[in-house]
Design an enzyme around this catalytic site. Structure first.
Site, PDB file in Angstrom:
ATOM      1  N   THR A  13      26.460  85.853  30.921  1.00 17.46           N
ATOM      2  CA  THR A  13      26.413  84.864  29.835  1.00 17.46           C
ATOM      3  C   THR A  13      24.984  84.769  29.319  1.00 17.46           C
ATOM      4  O   THR A  13      24.598  85.508  28.425  1.00 17.46           O
ATOM      5  CB  THR A  13      26.940  83.497  30.313  1.00 17.46           C
ATOM      6  OG1 THR A  13      26.286  83.134  31.541  1.00 17.46           O
ATOM      7  CG2 THR A  13      28.446  83.545  30.537  1.00 17.46           C
TER       8      THR A  13
ATOM      9  N   THR B 268      25.181  74.506  21.221  1.00 17.36           N
ATOM     10  CA  THR B 268      25.018  74.273  19.789  1.00 17.36           C
ATOM     11  C   THR B 268      24.419  75.471  19.064  1.00 17.36           C
ATOM     12  O   THR B 268      24.328  75.485  17.862  1.00 17.36           O
ATOM     13  CB  THR B 268      24.115  73.053  19.535  1.00 17.36           C
ATOM     14  OG1 THR B 268      22.854  73.242  20.205  1.00 17.36           O
ATOM     15  CG2 THR B 268      24.763  71.782  20.023  1.00 17.36           C
TER      16      THR B 268
ATOM     17  N   THR C 267      25.413  78.502  39.699  1.00 19.89           N
ATOM     18  CA  THR C 267      26.248  79.067  38.636  1.00 19.89           C
ATOM     19  C   THR C 267      26.111  80.565  38.686  1.00 19.89           C
ATOM     20  O   THR C 267      25.313  81.159  37.991  1.00 19.89           O
ATOM     21  CB  THR C 267      25.837  78.556  37.248  1.00 19.89           C
ATOM     22  OG1 THR C 267      25.929  77.151  37.254  1.00 19.89           O
ATOM     23  CG2 THR C 267      26.786  79.081  36.197  1.00 19.89           C
TER      24      THR C 267
ATOM     25  N   LYS D  13      26.375  87.841  38.371  1.00 15.94           N
ATOM     26  CA  LYS D  13      25.772  87.238  37.189  1.00 15.94           C
ATOM     27  C   LYS D  13      25.219  85.878  37.563  1.00 15.94           C
ATOM     28  O   LYS D  13      25.691  85.209  38.488  1.00 15.94           O
ATOM     29  CB  LYS D  13      26.781  87.126  36.037  1.00 15.94           C
ATOM     30  CG  LYS D  13      27.955  86.181  36.274  1.00 15.94           C
ATOM     31  CD  LYS D  13      27.721  84.726  35.985  1.00 15.94           C
ATOM     32  CE  LYS D  13      27.215  84.495  34.591  1.00 15.94           C
ATOM     33  NZ  LYS D  13      26.934  83.015  34.379  1.00 15.94           N
TER      34      LYS D  13
ATOM     35  N   GLU E  34      16.589  81.435  33.790  1.00 14.12           N
ATOM     36  CA  GLU E  34      16.415  81.140  32.375  1.00 14.12           C
ATOM     37  C   GLU E  34      14.970  80.758  32.073  1.00 14.12           C
ATOM     38  O   GLU E  34      14.427  79.801  32.624  1.00 14.12           O
ATOM     39  CB  GLU E  34      17.372  80.014  31.967  1.00 14.12           C
ATOM     40  CG  GLU E  34      18.818  80.487  31.948  1.00 14.12           C
ATOM     41  CD  GLU E  34      19.821  79.367  31.771  1.00 14.12           C
ATOM     42  OE1 GLU E  34      20.974  79.690  31.445  1.00 14.12           O
ATOM     43  OE2 GLU E  34      19.459  78.194  31.975  1.00 14.12           O
TER      44      GLU E  34
ATOM     45  N   ASN F 286      18.526  75.562  27.494  1.00 10.33           N
ATOM     46  CA  ASN F 286      19.571  74.644  27.908  1.00 10.33           C
ATOM     47  C   ASN F 286      19.769  73.483  26.940  1.00 10.33           C
ATOM     48  O   ASN F 286      20.841  72.882  26.903  1.00 10.33           O
ATOM     49  CB  ASN F 286      19.255  74.120  29.325  1.00 10.33           C
ATOM     50  CG  ASN F 286      19.560  75.177  30.354  1.00 10.33           C
ATOM     51  OD1 ASN F 286      20.709  75.415  30.698  1.00 10.33           O
ATOM     52  ND2 ASN F 286      18.529  75.850  30.831  1.00 10.33           N
TER      53      ASN F 286
END
Length: 414
Positions: free
Chosen positions: A154, A414, A191, A180, A278, A409
């Site tokens: 993702t 959005t 996650t 992942k 991230e 994040n």
């Protein structure tokens, strides 16, 4: 030196496994989003899952299936929608997913494992999934591991895959894996999705024990941001196609060798996730020694690796060892601070509870050099901590905390 070597092929390196990854229309981006791993024969299957009370339908489905029958033939993974917190309809979607795949493969639904990743609260796009299942089945191949690894990601910046080979009973035995994960990463679990294949013959109980211990030393020792999630799972299949003698005794040489290689596979993938956190620019490895036992050492290491203050200092290339000491002290593990030792790489910062004079510019440069390092070569910041003279040792992995983490994040949906 390890008794195994790295080989190509990841999840299709072991005998009797095929894989595929396609674009089914589940992601708005049009990127690959549906992966499938299949064993030619029924495979002993083990799993470790999120400890969250809010779980995705796929997690409950897999746990239920493995309690009934600890074997399977296939793992189907969709990316784009987590199918978590989706109520009764989400559960029905999981049942339908397994049913459709079972029909396409001509196997029982009980032989299907499921995994999902994506936005929590959103159901799988079932029309796209139903159309995609025959296509991903048709795409299965012995070279399909790379395609599968691309279809499960993702926010990951890179795919994460590995395979190793050893010799047992004079025959080659292989373990491969793909995973992942990039954000919402924290022990118990994170996650992340991980899928492991193996062609050794191993008993059900032994295989589950091996996987659980390997996860404790790998995926449960990484942290990116302190958040765990709803969909986390590691599913491992062993189909016996290497034709070695069945491994049934935990203390046998074959079992010890197989578990060590499984742990290496899991640690490689876990570090890949931490490295790809991230917004991350650096991988941190925290090594703790001198604790009363390994569990205590791992707990201290996790606390340091997960400290937002430590992570922020590393991002700022600031050798602020006081934050490391503070994190170690709040880990919930008793030790004498007068025995505390801390080093950054080879630069000693504290010894026997006393601060040391050190070259701050050199320490800062050490951090800058790691940020400029080559992926998987010299990009690791090593933090060494000793808390006494006990035999307990543990390692945890994490990454720095950058401005980009907030940006990624803040704009995720959005």
């Amino acid at each position: 030196m390890a008794d195994w070597q790295k080989i190509d092929g990841n999840v299709t390196a072991p005998k009797g496994f095929r894989a595929a990854g396609i674009t089914a229309g589940l992601k708005p981006s049009g990127a690959p989003d549906l992966a499938l791993i299949v064993s030619d024969t029924e495979a002993i299957t083990a799993g470790v899952f999120t400890l969250s009370e809010v779980r995705a339908a796929c997690v409950d489905y897999c746990r239920q299936q493995l309690q009934r029958k600890a074997s399977s033939r296939a793992i189907l993974c969709n990316a784009g929608q987590a199918n978590a917190a989706t109520g009764e309809q989400g559960w029905q979607d999981a049942l339908d997913s397994a049913k459709w795949l079972a029909e396409a493969l001509n196997i029982p639904p009980e032989s299907v494992q499921l995994a999902s990743t994506g936005v929590i609260g959103r159901r799988i796009k079932m029309d796209a999934l139903k159309t995609g299942i025959p296509k991903v089945v048709a795409a299965l191949s012995e070279d399909g591991g790379d395609a599968a690894s691309k279809a499960i990601i993702t926010t990951d910046l890179v795919t994460k895959a590995i395979a190793f080979e050893t010799t047992i009973d004079g025959r080659p035995v292989r373990i491969g894996g793909i995973c992942k994960g990039s954000g919402m990463i924290h022990p118990n679990m994170a996650t992340m999705l991980g899928f492991v294949t193996c062609d050794a013959a191993v008993s059900t109980q032994l295989w589950q024990g091996m996987l659980s211990r390997a996860v404790d030393k790998s995926f449960n020792q990484i942290t990116v941001d302190g958040d765990t999630s709803t969909n986390d799972c590691i599913i491992a299949m062993a189909n016996g196609q290497s034709r070695t003698t069945a491994i049934t005794e935990a203390d046998s040489e074959s079992a010890i060798q197989l578990e060590a290689m499984l742990t290496e596979v899991c640690q490689y993938m876990a570090k890949s996730i931490a490295r790809d956190g991230e917004g991350a620019t650096i991988l941190m490895e925290v090594q703790v020694s001198g604790a009363v036992d390994d569990v205590s050492a791992r707990k201290i290491a996790r606390t340091i690796a997960g400290s937002s203050l430590v992570k922020s200092a590393i991002f700022g290339r600031d050798p602020n060892w006081g934050r490391i000491a503070a994190a170690a002290g709040r880990a919930g593990v008793a030790f004498k601070q007068e025995e505390l030792r801390i080093a950054l790489g080879e630069i000693q910062l504290m010894n026997k509870g006393q601060p040391l004079e050190f070259d701050r510019d050199a320490a800062s440069q050490y951090l800058k050099d790691r940020a400029a390092g080559e992926y998987f070569v010299d990009d690791t910041v090593l933090i060494s901590v000793s808390v006494g003279d006990g035999e307990g040792a543990g390692i945890a992995w994490g990454c720095d905390l950058s401005y980009d983490y907030v940006k990624i994040n803040a704009e995720y949906t959005t």
